[in-house]
Write a protein that holds these residues in place. Structure first.
Motif, mmCIF file in Angstrom:
data_model
loop_
_atom_site.group_PDB
_atom_site.id
_atom_site.type_symbol
_atom_site.label_atom_id
_atom_site.label_comp_id
_atom_site.label_asym_id
_atom_site.label_seq_id
_atom_site.Cartn_x
_atom_site.Cartn_y
_atom_site.Cartn_z
ATOM 1 N N ARG A 238 0.821 -1.207 0.000
ATOM 2 C CA ARG A 238 0.000 0.000 0.000
ATOM 3 C C ARG A 238 0.855 1.258 0.000
ATOM 4 N NH1 ARG A 238 -2.151 2.388 5.458
ATOM 5 N NH2 ARG A 238 -1.677 4.151 4.109
ATOM 6 N N LYS A 239 0.283 2.321 -0.529
ATOM 7 C CA LYS A 239 0.942 3.624 -0.515
ATOM 8 C C LYS A 239 0.900 4.189 0.897
ATOM 9 C CE LYS A 239 0.646 8.313 -2.331
ATOM 10 N NZ LYS A 239 0.741 8.885 -0.983
ATOM 11 N N LYS A 240 1.991 4.830 1.305
ATOM 12 C CA LYS A 240 2.082 5.418 2.645
ATOM 13 C C LYS A 240 1.773 6.908 2.586
ATOM 14 C CE LYS A 240 3.766 1.445 3.984
ATOM 15 N NZ LYS A 240 4.158 0.867 2.709
ATOM 16 N N GLN A 243 4.333 10.026 1.417
ATOM 17 C CA GLN A 243 5.307 9.483 0.477
ATOM 18 C C GLN A 243 4.668 9.419 -0.901
ATOM 19 O OE1 GLN A 243 7.303 6.390 3.747
ATOM 20 N NE2 GLN A 243 6.723 5.699 1.713
ATOM 21 N N LYS A 245 5.019 6.838 -3.084
ATOM 22 C CA LYS A 245 4.495 5.491 -3.291
ATOM 23 C C LYS A 245 4.711 4.679 -2.016
ATOM 24 C CE LYS A 245 6.497 4.083 -7.061
ATOM 25 N NZ LYS A 245 6.801 3.450 -8.358
ATOM 26 N N ALA A 246 4.756 3.369 -2.148
ATOM 27 C CA ALA A 246 4.912 2.526 -0.971
ATOM 28 C C ALA A 246 6.260 2.744 -0.303
ATOM 29 C CB ALA A 246 4.740 1.061 -1.363
ATOM 30 N N ARG A 247 7.292 2.909 -1.087
ATOM 31 C CA ARG A 247 8.641 3.111 -0.539
ATOM 32 C C ARG A 247 9.272 4.428 -0.988
ATOM 33 N NH1 ARG A 247 10.770 -1.919 1.259
ATOM 34 N NH2 ARG A 247 8.967 -3.128 1.948
ATOM 35 N N LYS A 248 8.873 4.922 -2.138
ATOM 36 C CA LYS A 248 9.498 6.117 -2.692
ATOM 37 C C LYS A 248 9.111 7.358 -1.894
ATOM 38 C CE LYS A 248 10.245 8.545 -7.056
ATOM 39 N NZ LYS A 248 9.880 8.607 -8.495
#
Length: 255
Positions: A238-240, A243, A245-248
């Motif tokens: 999932r997107k945070k 942020q 994206k999920a990690r970017k």
């Protein structure tokens, strides 16, 4: 001289004190400990070169079966302690006589076979010669029917080549049959819903792997070793918040 008598009582540390079953469990533990203490001490010798000697693998009663045998409601930690002591006694080199006393807690081969039949859901072939199974991958769900045939695969009323234009998706679907070398022995009819091409191909692959077992029980071991019966639980992370994206992360700007 006057004196005052102060009453005192022993308060056990065990939280289960007060329950009648605690004393029976404690007495059973003491019996196992006395049996273990009666065994001669093990002489530690220098380890020989080569692979280590494997201990005897013993399957003991499950917690429900052991509780029924002892007529005691065992807790999970108590059951683990009992199994640990039983293994220590069983693996002792001079425990021939002690093994006879604890053999009644060991599961026999017939009990294991009956337990396996109860747990494993045996797939059957219907009156039309088809075996049904369901496969899932990501958000895709596939309903698969496998029958004896000549190797035709139909997905949502279309041929495999028309439904999956990419070669990698078609190979992914046929991978279980190729692994068993029975590609031209079975016909597959399936429906796939949800997700994309990767998810649907993975769902059909799992459904074929589960359904083909109904025609030959020996397929189960080969499919299990090949990893075809394991549900792939990976999903899109999932997107945070805060942020991209999920990690970017957002690019950091000093000013």
């Amino acid at each position: 001289v006057s004196c005052r008598v102060v009453s005192c009582s022993v308060v056990p540390c065990c939280l289960s004190f007060g329950f009648f079953s605690f004393f029976f469990v404690l007495s059973f533990f003491q019996e196992l400990e006395s049996l273990q203490d009666s065994l001669p001490p093990v002489r530690h010798t220098r380890k020989a070169r080569g692979p280590a000697k494997r201990k005897d693998e013993v399957t003991w009663f499950k917690i429900e079966e052991l509780s029924h045998e002892l007529q005691l409601p065992l807790k999970i930690m108590e059951y683990r302690n009992v199994v640990s002591k039983l293994n220590a006694i069983w693996n002792h080199p001079d425990a021939a006589a002690a093994r006879q006393q604890i053999d009644r807690f060991r599961r026999s081969a017939d009990t294991e076979a009956m337990h396996a039949l109860e747990i494993n859901r045996v797939k059957e072939v219907d009156g039309r010669g088809r075996a049904y199974a369901t496969g899932r991958r990501k958000t895709s769900v596939a309903r698969v029917w496998v029958s004896r045939g000549s190797g035709h695969v139909t997905v949502n009323g279309k041929s495999l080549a028309d439904f999956f234009p990419k070669v990698k998706d078609r190979l992914h679907v046929l991978e279980p049959l190729n692994h068993l070398d029975v590609t031209t022995d079975f016909d597959v009819v399936c429906t796939a819903q949800g997700g994309g091409a990767t998810g649907q191909s993975g769902a059909i692959r799992l459904g074929i792997s589960r359904a083909v077992e109904a025609f030959d029980p020996t397929f189960h071991q080969a499919m299990r070793q090949g990893g075809f019966l394991t549900r792939d639980s990976r999903r899109v992370e999932r997107k945070k918040p805060g942020q991209l994206k999920a990690r970017k992360k957002f690019p950091w700007v000093k000013r």
